[in-house]
Design an enzyme around this catalytic site. Structure first.
Site, PDB file in Angstrom:
ATOM      1  N   TYR A 125      38.650  61.094  32.707  1.00  0.00           N
ATOM      2  CA  TYR A 125      39.924  60.876  33.411  1.00  0.00           C
ATOM      3  C   TYR A 125      40.767  62.146  33.402  1.00  0.00           C
ATOM      4  CZ  TYR A 125      44.346  58.748  34.829  1.00  0.00           C
ATOM      5  OH  TYR A 125      45.512  58.450  35.490  1.00  0.00           O
ATOM      6  N   LYS A 152      41.931  64.619  36.661  1.00  0.00           N
ATOM      7  CA  LYS A 152      43.306  64.913  37.091  1.00  0.00           C
ATOM      8  C   LYS A 152      43.569  66.431  37.065  1.00  0.00           C
ATOM      9  CE  LYS A 152      44.505  60.656  37.942  1.00  0.00           C
ATOM     10  NZ  LYS A 152      44.662  60.192  39.338  1.00  0.00           N
TER      11      LYS A 152
HETATM   12  N1  LIG Z   1      49.351  53.677  35.316  1.00  0.00           N
HETATM   13  C1  LIG Z   1      49.659  54.853  34.795  1.00  0.00           C
HETATM   14  O1  LIG Z   1      50.265  54.952  33.697  1.00  0.00           O
HETATM   15  C2  LIG Z   1      49.301  56.125  35.516  1.00  0.00           C
HETATM   16  C3  LIG Z   1      49.709  57.344  34.938  1.00  0.00           C
HETATM   17  C4  LIG Z   1      49.408  58.533  35.606  1.00  0.00           C
HETATM   18  C5  LIG Z   1      48.726  58.495  36.800  1.00  0.00           C
HETATM   19  N2  LIG Z   1      48.340  57.296  37.332  1.00  0.00           N
HETATM   20  C6  LIG Z   1      47.616  57.314  38.608  1.00  0.00           C
HETATM   21  O2  LIG Z   1      48.285  56.504  39.553  1.00  0.00           O
HETATM   22  C7  LIG Z   1      47.334  55.998  40.505  1.00  0.00           C
HETATM   23  C8  LIG Z   1      47.506  54.500  40.649  1.00  0.00           C
HETATM   24  O3  LIG Z   1      47.161  53.899  39.408  1.00  0.00           O
HETATM   25  P1  LIG Z   1      47.634  52.453  38.939  1.00  0.00           P
HETATM   26  O4  LIG Z   1      48.063  52.609  37.533  1.00  0.00           O
HETATM   27  O5  LIG Z   1      48.540  51.850  39.936  1.00  0.00           O
HETATM   28  O6  LIG Z   1      46.227  51.699  38.917  1.00  0.00           O
HETATM   29  P2  LIG Z   1      45.742  50.271  39.440  1.00  0.00           P
HETATM   30  O7  LIG Z   1      46.814  49.251  39.309  1.00  0.00           O
HETATM   31  O8  LIG Z   1      44.432  50.048  38.779  1.00  0.00           O
HETATM   32  O9  LIG Z   1      45.528  50.531  41.011  1.00  0.00           O
HETATM   33  C9  LIG Z   1      44.534  51.406  41.448  1.00  0.00           C
HETATM   34  C10 LIG Z   1      44.387  51.231  42.936  1.00  0.00           C
HETATM   35  O10 LIG Z   1      43.351  52.130  43.381  1.00  0.00           O
HETATM   36  C11 LIG Z   1      42.426  51.381  44.152  1.00  0.00           C
HETATM   37  N3  LIG Z   1      41.110  51.997  44.167  1.00  0.00           N
HETATM   38  C12 LIG Z   1      40.272  52.234  43.132  1.00  0.00           C
HETATM   39  N4  LIG Z   1      39.134  52.795  43.565  1.00  0.00           N
HETATM   40  C13 LIG Z   1      39.267  52.919  44.918  1.00  0.00           C
HETATM   41  C14 LIG Z   1      38.426  53.408  45.947  1.00  0.00           C
HETATM   42  N5  LIG Z   1      37.195  53.889  45.698  1.00  0.00           N
HETATM   43  N6  LIG Z   1      38.892  53.403  47.225  1.00  0.00           N
HETATM   44  C15 LIG Z   1      40.124  52.918  47.504  1.00  0.00           C
HETATM   45  N7  LIG Z   1      40.935  52.393  46.579  1.00  0.00           N
HETATM   46  C16 LIG Z   1      40.510  52.405  45.301  1.00  0.00           C
HETATM   47  C17 LIG Z   1      42.439  49.998  43.550  1.00  0.00           C
HETATM   48  O11 LIG Z   1      41.886  49.051  44.439  1.00  0.00           O
HETATM   49  P3  LIG Z   1      41.173  47.678  43.939  1.00  0.00           P
HETATM   50  O12 LIG Z   1      42.274  46.661  43.767  1.00  0.00           O
HETATM   51  O13 LIG Z   1      40.240  47.367  45.061  1.00  0.00           O
HETATM   52  O14 LIG Z   1      40.477  47.978  42.647  1.00  0.00           O
HETATM   53  C18 LIG Z   1      43.926  49.819  43.339  1.00  0.00           C
HETATM   54  O15 LIG Z   1      44.553  49.454  44.545  1.00  0.00           O
HETATM   55  C19 LIG Z   1      45.964  56.431  39.998  1.00  0.00           C
HETATM   56  O16 LIG Z   1      45.551  57.598  40.675  1.00  0.00           O
HETATM   57  C20 LIG Z   1      46.220  56.751  38.533  1.00  0.00           C
HETATM   58  O17 LIG Z   1      45.293  57.660  37.993  1.00  0.00           O
HETATM   59  C21 LIG Z   1      48.612  56.112  36.722  1.00  0.00           C
END
Ligand SMILES: NC(=O)c1ccc[n+]([C@@H]2O[C@H](COP(=O)([O-])OP(=O)(O)OC[C@H]3O[C@@H](n4cnc5c(N)ncnc54)[C@H](OP(=O)(O)O)[C@@H]3O)[C@@H](O)[C@H]2O)c1
Length: 245
Positions: free
Chosen positions: A168, A172
């Site tokens: 991961y 990033k």
């Molecule tokens: N949460 C945190 O603390 C955090 C911190 C830093 C960065 N981020 C980043 O923020 C972004 C969103 O994360 P989140 O926390 O909101 O995660 P999440 O709730 O797991 O949502 C991830 C989203 O990405 C979609 N996805 C995964 N693989 C995909 C693919 N191959 N094609 C299209 N869509 C896909 C998922 O769709 P499905 O529903 O179909 O699985 C879901 O809609 C990510 O890039 C993550 O790395 C998150």
């Protein structure tokens, strides 16, 4: 359809931070294209947005599937002719907590990079001709402090005692490299490209262990999706400003 309305595509926007980015951008009168790999989940998200008077459409887009990326770009071209905002939000985290780099399965690194890096490259490349037609194209890449080499390399940092999640974190770091290189190519255009960290947000990605809400996490991405022409490009930002690479 109106030419004056801004059009935003958010990948992985059916839930989590992506859905909230869609909601906050939609509340500003921007037409929202909800990028989803599952059509049913996409329609559910669109209904929720429309209930808030947001102009939203689901668009089938699996960032690891070039055919869906090409079809999405063709649909946007035919329907809207241009794209103003691309939020590369879709991301995954394989369950690698506690797994040392030397024990990590190669497949898990490959899988993580396929979505978090190669997917962003493919989507950005496909959408660039449409972003060039915008008067103020904005690309926002959802990164993380976990991708900062400076923070990871500092034995006194806040993550110093957490086992390194190589797949991961390195995905990033590499995403940040994409930000730098695309921003360099686009420096003399109307398109700005930035990496942003939403902070540690409670979502499915981390089993809801984050301490921020999605409303809070979407704030910085939305600011960078709607930067004015004097805003920065090629940087890495969080709620407290610049984050070291
Ligand atoms: N949460 C945190 O603390 C955090 C911190 C830093 C960065 N981020 C980043 O923020 C972004 C969103 O994360 P989140 O926390 O909101 O995660 P999440 O709730 O797991 O949502 C991830 C989203 O990405 C979609 N996805 C995964 N693989 C995909 C693919 N191959 N094609 C299209 N869509 C896909 C998922 O769709 P499905 O529903 O179909 O699985 C879901 O809609 C990510 O890039 C993550 O790395 C998150």
């Amino acid at each position: 359809m109106s030419e004056v309305r801004k059009i935003a595509l958010i990948t992985g926007a059916n839930k989590g931070i992506g859905f909230e980015i869609a909601r906050q951008l939609g509340a500003q009168g921007i037409t929202i294209l909800v990028g989803v790999r599952d059509q049913v989940r996409g329609e559910e998200a669109v209904h929720k947005l429309m209930a808030e008077d947001i102009d939203a459409n689901a668009i089938h887009l699996d960032v690891t599937n070039q055919a869906t990326i090409d079809a999405a770009a063709a649909f946007i071209e035919q329907t809207y002719r241009k794209l103003d905002i691309l939020v590369n939000n879709a991301g995954i985290s394989v369950k690698e907590g506690g797994t040392l780099p030397s024990q990590l399965a190669f497949e898990d690194v490959l899988k993580t990079f396929a979505t978090n890096v190669f997917g962003v490259f493919a989507v950005t490349k496909a959408m660039l001709p449409l972003l060039h037609r915008s008067e103020a194209g904005r690309i926002v890449n959802l990164s993380s402090e976990m991708g900062s080499l400076t923070i990871n390399g500092d034995p006194t940092s806040f993550i110093a005692n957490i086992p390194p999640t190589l797949a991961y974190n390195a995905s990033k770091t590499t995403l940040n490299a994409l930000t730098v290189f695309f921003a360099k190519e686009l420096r003399d255009t109307h398109i700005k490209v930035n990496s942003v960290s939403p902070g540690y947000v409670a979502t499915d990605l981390n089993g809801h262990s984050g301490f921020l809400t999605t409303e809070q996490g979407a704030k910085v991405p939305v600011v960078f999706a709607t930067l004015t022409s004097d805003g920065p490009t090629g940087g890495f930002f969080g709620e407290n400003g610049m984050i070291p690479w």
